[in-house]
Design a protein around this motif. Sequence first.
Motif, PDB file in Angstrom:
ATOM      1  N   ALA A 104      -1.190  10.577  -5.808  1.00 24.31           N
ATOM      2  CA  ALA A 104      -0.324   9.416  -5.918  1.00 24.31           C
ATOM      3  C   ALA A 104      -1.066   8.271  -5.235  1.00 24.31           C
ATOM      4  N   VAL A 156       2.755   2.590  -6.793  1.00 22.96           N
ATOM      5  CA  VAL A 156       2.178   3.926  -6.928  1.00 22.96           C
ATOM      6  C   VAL A 156       1.791   4.223  -8.367  1.00 22.96           C
ATOM      7  N   ASN A 161       0.570   7.536 -10.509  1.00 16.26           N
ATOM      8  CA  ASN A 161       0.363   8.982 -10.518  1.00 16.26           C
ATOM      9  C   ASN A 161      -0.855   9.265 -11.377  1.00 16.26           C
ATOM     10  N   GLN A 208       3.181   2.729 -11.807  1.00 18.94           N
ATOM     11  CA  GLN A 208       4.529   2.390 -11.338  1.00 18.94           C
ATOM     12  C   GLN A 208       5.325   1.756 -12.474  1.00 18.94           C
ATOM     13  N   ALA A 232      -4.746  16.065  -8.608  1.00 22.02           N
ATOM     14  CA  ALA A 232      -3.730  15.024  -8.732  1.00 22.02           C
ATOM     15  C   ALA A 232      -3.625  14.220  -7.447  1.00 22.02           C
TER      16      ALA A 232
END
Length: 132
Positions: free
Chosen positions: A68, A4, A6, A99, A66
């Motif tokens: 993920a 992931v 962000n 990540q 935003a």
Amino acid sequence: MSWVANVMVSADASDWKNVEALSDWLRDEAPRRQQPGVTGVGSLRLITGPDAAWGGGKNPECEIWAGALNHADLDALRRRFAGMPWRERNAVQLLIMDQEEAFFRLWMMRDGELKQYVPLQPSEESDAFYGT
């Protein structure tokens, strides 16, 4: 197993169509890291709308999207971001925390190209980051 990243985009309200196009690309066409031919890593969502729950008792006075993203090829994301026809090029910001990273990296458009601003030399080592 997932990987992931962000991601946040801060942009002028006049650039919402560009952010929406970037989100569509991420959802449908963005390449996945180390998975040739596989596309789609997630999308972005406006997090500063009227229903946003921020501290301080006031609504945010900025536009931030935003997401993920899963297995995102971050080099491809940066290239796509840099190539977007931003109306307010010097106002857009791309923040990425991949990540296993401890903080966001900040990217901004300057002199016609995407440049990393904070930190200049990414390191998870606190001594390297704080210059001690």
